[in-house]
Enzyme design. Structure first.
Site, PDB file in Angstrom:
ATOM      1  N   ALA A 110     -58.462 -31.438  43.332  1.00  0.00           N
ATOM      2  CA  ALA A 110     -57.680 -31.100  44.512  1.00  0.00           C
ATOM      3  C   ALA A 110     -56.896 -29.837  44.183  1.00  0.00           C
ATOM      4  O   ALA A 110     -56.605 -29.562  43.012  1.00  0.00           O
ATOM      5  CB  ALA A 110     -56.740 -32.249  44.831  1.00  0.00           C
ATOM      6  N   GLY A 138     -60.334 -34.462  41.786  1.00  0.00           N
ATOM      7  CA  GLY A 138     -60.966 -34.607  43.105  1.00  0.00           C
ATOM      8  C   GLY A 138     -62.392 -34.081  43.142  1.00  0.00           C
ATOM      9  O   GLY A 138     -63.187 -34.525  43.973  1.00  0.00           O
ATOM     10  N   GLU A 197     -64.384 -36.835  41.926  1.00  0.00           N
ATOM     11  CA  GLU A 197     -64.307 -37.907  42.939  1.00  0.00           C
ATOM     12  C   GLU A 197     -65.247 -37.603  44.115  1.00  0.00           C
ATOM     13  O   GLU A 197     -65.870 -38.505  44.666  1.00  0.00           O
ATOM     14  CB  GLU A 197     -62.857 -38.064  43.402  1.00  0.00           C
ATOM     15  N   GLU A 248     -55.729 -36.342  36.074  1.00  0.00           N
ATOM     16  CA  GLU A 248     -54.537 -36.509  36.914  1.00  0.00           C
ATOM     17  C   GLU A 248     -53.291 -36.925  36.144  1.00  0.00           C
ATOM     18  O   GLU A 248     -52.192 -36.433  36.419  1.00  0.00           O
ATOM     19  CB  GLU A 248     -54.819 -37.527  38.031  1.00  0.00           C
TER      20      GLU A 248
HETATM   21  N1  CAA Z   1     -56.056 -26.273  42.003  1.00  0.00           N
HETATM   22  C1  CAA Z   1     -55.730 -24.998  42.270  1.00  0.00           C
HETATM   23  N2  CAA Z   1     -56.123 -23.953  41.536  1.00  0.00           N
HETATM   24  C2  CAA Z   1     -56.908 -24.209  40.459  1.00  0.00           C
HETATM   25  C3  CAA Z   1     -57.309 -25.517  40.109  1.00  0.00           C
HETATM   26  C4  CAA Z   1     -56.854 -26.588  40.944  1.00  0.00           C
HETATM   27  N3  CAA Z   1     -57.183 -27.867  40.716  1.00  0.00           N
HETATM   28  N4  CAA Z   1     -58.055 -25.463  38.992  1.00  0.00           N
HETATM   29  C5  CAA Z   1     -58.147 -24.163  38.660  1.00  0.00           C
HETATM   30  N5  CAA Z   1     -57.459 -23.402  39.547  1.00  0.00           N
HETATM   31  C6  CAA Z   1     -57.281 -21.953  39.532  1.00  0.00           C
HETATM   32  C7  CAA Z   1     -56.339 -21.505  38.424  1.00  0.00           C
HETATM   33  O1  CAA Z   1     -54.998 -21.643  38.824  1.00  0.00           O
HETATM   34  C8  CAA Z   1     -56.768 -20.075  38.245  1.00  0.00           C
HETATM   35  O2  CAA Z   1     -56.197 -19.300  39.293  1.00  0.00           O
HETATM   36  P1  CAA Z   1     -55.468 -17.893  38.935  1.00  0.00           P
HETATM   37  O3  CAA Z   1     -56.604 -17.032  38.422  1.00  0.00           O
HETATM   38  O4  CAA Z   1     -54.939 -17.466  40.270  1.00  0.00           O
HETATM   39  O5  CAA Z   1     -54.448 -18.201  37.914  1.00  0.00           O
HETATM   40  C9  CAA Z   1     -58.281 -20.119  38.494  1.00  0.00           C
HETATM   41  O6  CAA Z   1     -58.520 -21.338  39.221  1.00  0.00           O
HETATM   42  C10 CAA Z   1     -59.076 -20.158  37.210  1.00  0.00           C
HETATM   43  O7  CAA Z   1     -58.588 -21.227  36.422  1.00  0.00           O
HETATM   44  P2  CAA Z   1     -58.194 -21.082  34.876  1.00  0.00           P
HETATM   45  O8  CAA Z   1     -57.688 -19.705  34.586  1.00  0.00           O
HETATM   46  O9  CAA Z   1     -57.315 -22.234  34.514  1.00  0.00           O
HETATM   47  O10 CAA Z   1     -59.655 -21.226  34.221  1.00  0.00           O
HETATM   48  P3  CAA Z   1     -60.000 -21.771  32.759  1.00  0.00           P
HETATM   49  O11 CAA Z   1     -61.457 -21.509  32.564  1.00  0.00           O
HETATM   50  O12 CAA Z   1     -59.051 -21.276  31.745  1.00  0.00           O
HETATM   51  O13 CAA Z   1     -59.783 -23.364  32.854  1.00  0.00           O
HETATM   52  C11 CAA Z   1     -59.983 -25.539  33.893  1.00  0.00           C
HETATM   53  C12 CAA Z   1     -60.598 -24.132  33.680  1.00  0.00           C
HETATM   54  C13 CAA Z   1     -60.010 -26.315  32.585  1.00  0.00           C
HETATM   55  C14 CAA Z   1     -60.839 -26.257  34.940  1.00  0.00           C
HETATM   56  C15 CAA Z   1     -58.530 -25.392  34.371  1.00  0.00           C
HETATM   57  O14 CAA Z   1     -58.493 -24.493  35.473  1.00  0.00           O
HETATM   58  C16 CAA Z   1     -57.883 -26.673  34.827  1.00  0.00           C
HETATM   59  O15 CAA Z   1     -57.522 -27.484  34.008  1.00  0.00           O
HETATM   60  N6  CAA Z   1     -57.727 -26.848  36.167  1.00  0.00           N
HETATM   61  C17 CAA Z   1     -57.030 -27.956  36.730  1.00  0.00           C
HETATM   62  C18 CAA Z   1     -57.877 -29.211  36.683  1.00  0.00           C
HETATM   63  C19 CAA Z   1     -57.113 -30.386  37.232  1.00  0.00           C
HETATM   64  O16 CAA Z   1     -56.056 -30.750  36.759  1.00  0.00           O
HETATM   65  N7  CAA Z   1     -57.683 -31.017  38.277  1.00  0.00           N
HETATM   66  C20 CAA Z   1     -57.118 -32.177  38.902  1.00  0.00           C
HETATM   67  C21 CAA Z   1     -56.336 -31.771  40.108  1.00  0.00           C
HETATM   68  S1  CAA Z   1     -55.402 -33.111  40.758  1.00  0.00           S
HETATM   69  C22 CAA Z   1     -56.502 -34.009  41.682  1.00  0.00           C
HETATM   70  O17 CAA Z   1     -57.668 -33.686  41.795  1.00  0.00           O
HETATM   71  C23 CAA Z   1     -55.898 -35.208  42.358  1.00  0.00           C
HETATM   72  C24 CAA Z   1     -56.845 -36.062  43.100  1.00  0.00           C
HETATM   73  O18 CAA Z   1     -57.473 -36.941  42.540  1.00  0.00           O
HETATM   74  C25 CAA Z   1     -56.985 -35.937  44.535  1.00  0.00           C
END
Ligand code: CAA
Length: 260
Positions: free
Chosen positions: A67, A112, A115, A135
């Site tokens: 998400a 998500g 999911e 999460e």
């Molecule tokens: N939401 C919004 N933006 C996101 C995102 C997310 N879930 N995941 C990545 N992005 C964005 C980053 O902020 C970044 O944007 P900027 O360039 O503007 O800073 C861009 O995508 C690239 O990401 P990274 O620079 O972090 O890329 P990376 O290769 O270094 O890492 C990754 C990749 C490991 C996937 C890392 O981005 C990450 O950990 N992302 C978050 C994953 C996460 O926590 N997901 C769960 C979300 S909560 C959820 O989903 C709840 C639910 O069940 C409904």
């Protein structure tokens, strides 16, 4: 239909739905989920035969990294419940689609994103795919049903391990656990998904949609899956396609199903 966050192409009965937010690793914001719902309506309303749907992510890194968490700090209880309910409702519609839905997991499938993939009927993973439910690292539980669907696919013990540790796993481990159906070379991902949908597309459409319905019924506490199967069996037995299928078998030829 004009979409901002996704694209939808009809490749002759096989639909390809692509999440189009590569800069945000295809994170699922509110609008994207709404557009997924709209795209599903478009496919459901199609007058032509639908062989199936492939969902995938754009860019070379992610299926969907979860998400879109950038707005989370403003949501509070009401916003959190609304977001979770919206995603659950839309993803459940994919799960209940009367045609096969395949997640072509081309990279990160996290939170998500995983999911969404779990709400699809089949999951085919690129050898570059990575999976996880991170999460708890953010101070959250999953919101789009990982606590419900993950144990169904991989069992309670392994599901709790992934949910509690937030560990990210590779495609071969996801395959070992039963989370994905197949792992293929990255370059062959969409081709393999199309191949599977073409195979299913040659079978009797009513039988396919009834099988999906009955398997879903197994997991629905409000339904008696055994009775649903009895009813589906009767319904298919009375169909023109059953006549065609049996005739084709006896005559040693390929059946031509019409979907009724
Ligand atoms: N939401 C919004 N933006 C996101 C995102 C997310 N879930 N995941 C990545 N992005 C964005 C980053 O902020 C970044 O944007 P900027 O360039 O503007 O800073 C861009 O995508 C690239 O990401 P990274 O620079 O972090 O890329 P990376 O290769 O270094 O890492 C990754 C990749 C490991 C996937 C890392 O981005 C990450 O950990 N992302 C978050 C994953 C996460 O926590 N997901 C769960 C979300 S909560 C959820 O989903 C709840 C639910 O069940 C409904």
């Amino acid at each position: 239909m004009d979409y901002k966050n996704i694209s939808l192409e009809d490749e002759g009965g096989i639909y390809l739905l692509t999440l189009q937010r590569p800069k945000a690793l295809n994170a699922l914001n509110w609008e994207t989920i709404e557009e997924l719902n709209m795209a599903l309506n478009v496919i459901m309303e199609s007058k032509a035969k639908v062989k199936g749907l492939i969902v995938t992510g754009s860019g070379d890194k992610a299926f969907a990294a979860g998400a879109d968490l950038k707005h989370f700090p403003d949501l509070g209880y009401e916003g959190g419940v609304k977001l979770s309910r919206q995603g659950n409702e839309v993803f459940s519609r994919f799960e209940k689609a009367p045609f096969p839905v395949i997640a072509a997991i081309n990279g990160f499938a996290l939170g998500g994103g995983l999911e969404f993939a779990m709400a699809c009927h089949l999951r085919i993973a690129s050898d570059r795919a990575r999976f996880g439910q991170p999460e708890a690292k953010l101070g959250l539980t999953p919101g789009y049903a990982a606590t419900q669907r993950l144990p169904r696919y991989i069992g309670k013990s392994q599901a709790l391990y992934l949910l509690l540790t937030c560990e990210m796993i590779k495609a071969d481990r996801a395959f070992q656990l039963g989370l994905v159906n197949e792992v293929v070379e990255h370059e062959r991902l969409l081709e393999r998904c199309r191949e599977i949908l073409n195979t299913i597309g040659d079978l009797a459409p009513m039988a396919i949609s009834e099988i999906i319905r009955c398997v879903n019924a197994y997991y629905d506490p409000n339904m008696d899956g055994f009775e649903e199967e009895v009813q589906s069996f009767g319904k298919c037995m009375a169909s023109e396609d059953l006549q065609e299928g049996v005739n084709a078998f006896v005559e040693k030829r390929k059946p031509g199903f019409i979907g009724r």
